[in-house]
Design an enzyme around this catalytic site. Structure first.
Site, PDB file in Angstrom:
ATOM      1  N   ILE A 275     -29.176  20.928  22.444  1.00 46.30           N
ATOM      2  CA  ILE A 275     -29.663  20.552  21.109  1.00 46.30           C
ATOM      3  C   ILE A 275     -30.194  19.131  21.198  1.00 46.30           C
ATOM      4  O   ILE A 275     -29.434  18.185  21.378  1.00 46.30           O
ATOM      5  CB  ILE A 275     -28.557  20.657  20.046  1.00 46.30           C
ATOM      6  CG1 ILE A 275     -28.113  22.114  19.893  1.00 46.30           C
ATOM      7  CG2 ILE A 275     -29.071  20.133  18.704  1.00 46.30           C
ATOM      8  CD1 ILE A 275     -27.105  22.349  18.795  1.00 46.30           C
ATOM      9  N   HIS A 276     -31.503  18.994  21.095  1.00 46.86           N
ATOM     10  CA  HIS A 276     -32.148  17.687  21.132  1.00 46.86           C
ATOM     11  C   HIS A 276     -32.839  17.433  19.801  1.00 46.86           C
ATOM     12  O   HIS A 276     -32.703  18.216  18.874  1.00 46.86           O
ATOM     13  CB  HIS A 276     -33.105  17.590  22.332  1.00 46.86           C
ATOM     14  CG  HIS A 276     -34.103  18.703  22.398  1.00 46.86           C
ATOM     15  ND1 HIS A 276     -35.365  18.612  21.871  1.00 46.86           N
ATOM     16  CD2 HIS A 276     -34.006  19.952  22.923  1.00 46.86           C
ATOM     17  CE1 HIS A 276     -36.014  19.747  22.070  1.00 46.86           C
ATOM     18  NE2 HIS A 276     -35.210  20.579  22.713  1.00 46.86           N
ATOM     19  N   ALA A 277     -33.552  16.332  19.692  1.00 50.59           N
ATOM     20  CA  ALA A 277     -34.063  15.842  18.409  1.00 50.59           C
ATOM     21  C   ALA A 277     -34.901  16.852  17.622  1.00 50.59           C
ATOM     22  O   ALA A 277     -34.671  17.048  16.433  1.00 50.59           O
ATOM     23  CB  ALA A 277     -34.856  14.557  18.612  1.00 50.59           C
TER      24      ALA A 277
ATOM     25  N   PRO B 216     -35.278  20.372  17.679  1.00 53.31           N
ATOM     26  CA  PRO B 216     -34.589  21.488  17.021  1.00 53.31           C
ATOM     27  C   PRO B 216     -33.457  21.035  16.100  1.00 53.31           C
ATOM     28  O   PRO B 216     -33.180  21.689  15.098  1.00 53.31           O
ATOM     29  CB  PRO B 216     -34.062  22.341  18.177  1.00 53.31           C
ATOM     30  CG  PRO B 216     -34.050  21.434  19.350  1.00 53.31           C
ATOM     31  CD  PRO B 216     -35.145  20.440  19.127  1.00 53.31           C
ATOM     32  N   ALA B 217     -32.817  19.920  16.409  1.00 50.08           N
ATOM     33  CA  ALA B 217     -31.764  19.414  15.521  1.00 50.08           C
ATOM     34  C   ALA B 217     -32.359  19.036  14.170  1.00 50.08           C
ATOM     35  O   ALA B 217     -31.770  19.302  13.119  1.00 50.08           O
ATOM     36  CB  ALA B 217     -31.062  18.222  16.154  1.00 50.08           C
TER      37      ALA B 217
END
Length: 85
Positions: A14-16, A18-19
């Site tokens: 989970i990176h920027a 999709p978060a």
């Protein structure tokens, strides 16, 4: 309450991007969306809280959805997870 167990398949976790999209989705539904991972939990509507969980590829997280529109919200969240994470 609806509960979704999901294993992250995105190689980066989970990176920027999709978060941020998940936080936006969580704010659009009426129900409360919470992510639980490794004895921690975060409000899915808070970008930094979601990223702070440190969920990586292959990790299993639990999403809990509770509220008036939880059925419809669960469908949207599960579809998002499958298409983006």
């Amino acid at each position: 309450m609806k509960v979704i167990d999901y294993v992250i398949t995105d190689p980066v976790g989970i990176h920027a991007r999709p978060a941020g999209q998940l936080a936006k989705l969580a704010k659009e539904v009426e129900s409360k969306v919470t992510i639980e991972f490794d004895d921690k939990s975060a409000d899915a509507g808070r970008l930094l809280a979601v990223m702070g969980l440190g969920i990586k590829s292959g990790d299993k997280m639990t999403v809990k959805i509770e509220g008036a529109d939880e059925e419809a919200a669960a469908v949207k969240v599960e579809e998002f997870l499958k298409n983006n994470l």
